[in-house]
Design an enzyme around this catalytic site. Structure first.
Site, PDB file in Angstrom:
ATOM      1  N   TYR A  28      28.828  33.659 -17.438  1.00 52.31           N
ATOM      2  CA  TYR A  28      29.580  34.915 -17.558  1.00 52.31           C
ATOM      3  C   TYR A  28      31.074  34.691 -17.406  1.00 52.31           C
ATOM      4  O   TYR A  28      31.889  35.546 -17.778  1.00 52.31           O
ATOM      5  CB  TYR A  28      29.143  35.898 -16.458  1.00 52.31           C
ATOM      6  CG  TYR A  28      27.726  36.408 -16.590  1.00 52.31           C
ATOM      7  CD1 TYR A  28      26.642  35.607 -16.251  1.00 52.31           C
ATOM      8  CD2 TYR A  28      27.481  37.697 -17.039  1.00 52.31           C
ATOM      9  CE1 TYR A  28      25.344  36.077 -16.366  1.00 52.31           C
ATOM     10  CE2 TYR A  28      26.186  38.173 -17.149  1.00 52.31           C
ATOM     11  CZ  TYR A  28      25.116  37.355 -16.820  1.00 52.31           C
ATOM     12  OH  TYR A  28      23.841  37.818 -16.942  1.00 52.31           O
ATOM     13  N   HIS A  48      24.279  43.103 -11.906  1.00 49.86           N
ATOM     14  CA  HIS A  48      23.188  42.176 -12.257  1.00 49.86           C
ATOM     15  C   HIS A  48      21.977  42.489 -11.387  1.00 49.86           C
ATOM     16  O   HIS A  48      22.128  42.937 -10.251  1.00 49.86           O
ATOM     17  CB  HIS A  48      23.640  40.719 -12.024  1.00 49.86           C
ATOM     18  CG  HIS A  48      22.810  39.710 -12.773  1.00 49.86           C
ATOM     19  ND1 HIS A  48      21.542  39.336 -12.371  1.00 49.86           N
ATOM     20  CD2 HIS A  48      23.068  39.001 -13.914  1.00 49.86           C
ATOM     21  CE1 HIS A  48      21.056  38.444 -13.228  1.00 49.86           C
ATOM     22  NE2 HIS A  48      21.954  38.221 -14.185  1.00 49.86           N
ATOM     23  N   ASP A  62      18.890  41.648  -8.856  1.00 52.62           N
ATOM     24  CA  ASP A  62      18.938  40.721  -7.723  1.00 52.62           C
ATOM     25  C   ASP A  62      18.009  39.515  -7.894  1.00 52.62           C
ATOM     26  O   ASP A  62      17.903  38.680  -7.001  1.00 52.62           O
ATOM     27  CB  ASP A  62      18.631  41.452  -6.404  1.00 52.62           C
ATOM     28  CG  ASP A  62      17.239  42.078  -6.401  1.00 52.62           C
ATOM     29  OD1 ASP A  62      16.488  41.862  -7.375  1.00 52.62           O
ATOM     30  OD2 ASP A  62      16.917  42.782  -5.429  1.00 52.62           O
ATOM     31  N   THR A  94      13.897  45.230 -11.949  1.00 55.73           N
ATOM     32  CA  THR A  94      12.731  46.026 -12.375  1.00 55.73           C
ATOM     33  C   THR A  94      11.589  45.060 -12.671  1.00 55.73           C
ATOM     34  O   THR A  94      11.613  44.360 -13.680  1.00 55.73           O
ATOM     35  CB  THR A  94      13.074  46.831 -13.652  1.00 55.73           C
ATOM     36  OG1 THR A  94      14.350  47.430 -13.463  1.00 55.73           O
ATOM     37  CG2 THR A  94      12.029  47.892 -13.926  1.00 55.73           C
ATOM     38  N   ASP A 154       0.221   7.500 -48.001  1.00 58.06           N
ATOM     39  CA  ASP A 154       1.301   8.475 -48.200  1.00 58.06           C
ATOM     40  C   ASP A 154       1.934   8.272 -49.581  1.00 58.06           C
ATOM     41  O   ASP A 154       3.066   7.813 -49.702  1.00 58.06           O
ATOM     42  CB  ASP A 154       2.331   8.265 -47.066  1.00 58.06           C
ATOM     43  CG  ASP A 154       3.473   9.255 -47.116  1.00 58.06           C
ATOM     44  OD1 ASP A 154       3.344  10.290 -47.802  1.00 58.06           O
ATOM     45  OD2 ASP A 154       4.517   8.984 -46.477  1.00 58.06           O
TER      46      ASP A 154
HETATM   47  C1  SPV Z   1       7.173  11.796 -43.443  1.00 57.04           C
HETATM   48  O1  SPV Z   1       7.048  12.066 -42.239  1.00 57.04           O
HETATM   49  O2  SPV Z   1       6.253  11.883 -44.252  1.00 57.04           O
HETATM   50  C2  SPV Z   1       8.471  11.357 -43.971  1.00 57.04           C
HETATM   51  C3  SPV Z   1       9.407  10.674 -43.085  1.00 57.04           C
HETATM   52  O3  SPV Z   1       8.702  11.526 -45.147  1.00 57.04           O
HETATM   53  S1  SPV Z   1       9.133   8.981 -43.273  1.00 57.04           S
HETATM   54  O4  SPV Z   1       7.728   8.706 -42.985  1.00 57.04           O
HETATM   55  O5  SPV Z   1       9.996   8.299 -42.333  1.00 57.04           O
HETATM   56  O6  SPV Z   1       9.455   8.616 -44.635  1.00 57.04           O
HETATM   57 MG    MG Z   2       7.029  11.995 -46.301  1.00 63.49          MG
END
Ligand code: SPV
Ligand code: MG
Length: 436
Positions: A76, A90, A92, A123, A205
């Site tokens: 504040y 304020h 308490d 309150t 992936d």
């Molecule tokens: C993911 O998490 O899928 C990513 C990040 O794309 S990495 O795995 O670092 O590419």
């Molecule tokens: Mg990725």
């Protein structure tokens, strides 16, 4: 001349406790409300539902409020020194607990300006945080979830995102918190990672798990959480297809998609130059970003372009050329990725990008250069940090050890004691579990 009474408040959920303190304050003079800004709140708590401007409209229409001013800090003191009120009021409740330090500095500041502190009984039967918990348990609308990421980026020095690949990990991101002094520390949102989405299905992936499947599974997370989601859109696919992806993500309330500037069979970036990583041309990738921007319906959805130059072994100059072009083409943020352990390339990139562009958010994924704190990353100009795979990487070794232990001991006693949560705990793990 009428005296001034300062009252600091968040003012998100109006309840009788607020009205009570406003009424009490008005007995001492004109009520000046110091309305906490998103920035002031974000350093210590979750962002409110309503924006500052919306909260201001509500609070200033309360008849006993004379004036509303922004309070930009959790403390504040700056506003007390600026407005020099005769009183501050304020509850308490700050006599005990983490807000004691806040109280002490208020007393000192008021003494300095010749004012007085009024404390009234808190309150107890109704609190904004109690109501908030009940509302959060009901869920969130897609529109509210979607817009929350931009607000967080504007309010926080760095936004903290953790990977989630199912409902359970979503619950961890949603609910895990610790306190540090007066501040609550929690994750700001979730990363829907292509790596962990596909790994948890036992697949590589490489964009083999299609978008429909990933979104179907993401729904489990969306059902049990309220925080914003950043979706890993891999390469974004064909430019024509990306426009559809953007619409679908927006409809679900996803806040942002990150697409990477790679073409051909996508391999995970953490292979670095061990895998063939072919980048798109700047021109093609900018066209993809623009197709996405044209497709989106809300102004809050973010398309973040991810640069793979450093992953592909190219210099920082190449990454800079690309990212500046992506930002100029309309990207709402850039993600710079690297698997270099020193972090020197990311630091150099970020500092040099900021010299040329002060406003486009920078996203970093410090999986390999994990020695840097969030404060250090923020000091380089980075706005969002993604912990991209840690929930999955933490779970797998524990599961594997448990399986090995059962094999080794011909029974589960040792595994249960060492690697498993108690049955009672798992039965009650999920919020809303009911017993008769
Ligand atoms: C993911 O998490 O899928 C990513 C990040 O794309 S990495 O795995 O670092 O590419
Ligand atoms: Mg990725």
């Amino acid at each position: 001349m009428a005296k001034t009474v300062y009252l600091g408040m968040i003012g998100d959920i109006m309840h009788p406790g607020y009205i009570n303190i406003i009424n009490k304050a008005s007995e001492y003079g004109d009520v000046m409300v110091g309305l906490f800004t998103d920035k002031a709140i974000a350093s210590h708590r979750r962002l409110p539902y309503l924006t500052w401007a919306q909260r201001k409209v509500v609070v200033e229409s309360i008849s006993k409020v004379a004036k509303v001013v922004p309070q930009d800090e959790w403390s504040y003191v700056p506003n007390l020194l600026k407005y020099k009120p005769d009183y501050i009021i304020h509850g308490d409740d700050w006599q005990e607990g983490p807000n004691r330090a806040l109280r002490a500095e208020v007393y000192k500041a008021m003494e300095g300006i010749g004012g007085e502190v009024i404390e009234i009984p808190y309150t107890k039967d109704v609190t904004a945080s109690g109501i908030r918990e009940e509302i959060d348990a009901l869920g969130v609308t897609p529109a509210m979830r979607l817009s929350s990421l931009r607000r967080l980026i504007a309010a926080k020095p760095i936004v903290r995102i953790l990977e989630s690949h199912n409902g359970l990990t979503g619950l961890i991101v949603e609910h895990t918190k610790i306190t540090e002094g007066e501040a609550e520390r929690a994750f700001d949102g979730m990363w829907a990672s292509s790596l962990t989405d596909s790994t948890s299905k036992g697949k590589p992936d490489i964009e083999a798990v299609d978008l429909t499947t990933r979104l179907h599974d993401l729904n489990d997370t969306l059902e049990v959480t309220t925080k914003p989601v950043i979706f890993d859109g891999d390469t974004g696919g064909k430019t024509e297809h990306f426009a559809f992806t953007v619409r679908t993500l927006e409809r679900l309330g996803i806040s942002a998609v990150i697409i990477e500037d790679k073409v051909g069979l996508k391999q995970n970036s953490l292979f670095g130059t061990d895998a063939v990583q072919v980048q798109d041309t700047i021109e093609n990738f900018c066209a993809k970003i623009q197709a996405g921007k044209e497709a989106q319906i809300t102004s809050d959805f973010m398309i973040i372009s991810r640069c793979e130059s450093l992953i592909a072994g190219k210099p920082v100059d190449d990454a800079l050329d690309r990212c500046l072009a992506y930002a100029a083409a309309g990207a709402d943020g850039i993600m710079i990725h690297s698997k270099e352990k020193s972090g020197a390339d990311i630091k150099e990139f970020s500092l040099r990008f900021r010299e040329k562009n002060s406003y486009t958010p920078i996203v970093a994924v410090p999986t390999t250069y994990n020695q840097f704190t969030e404060e250090e990353l923020a000091s380089w100009g980075i706005n969002v940090v993604i912990y991209a795979n840690h929930m999955l990487r933490a779970a797998y070794p524990a599961m594997e050890k448990c399986a090995e232990s059962i094999l080794a001991h011909h029974r589960s006693l040792e595994a249960s004691d060492e690697y498993c949560m108690p049955i009672k705990q798992i039965l009650n793990l999920i919020p809303g579990t009911k017993k008769n």
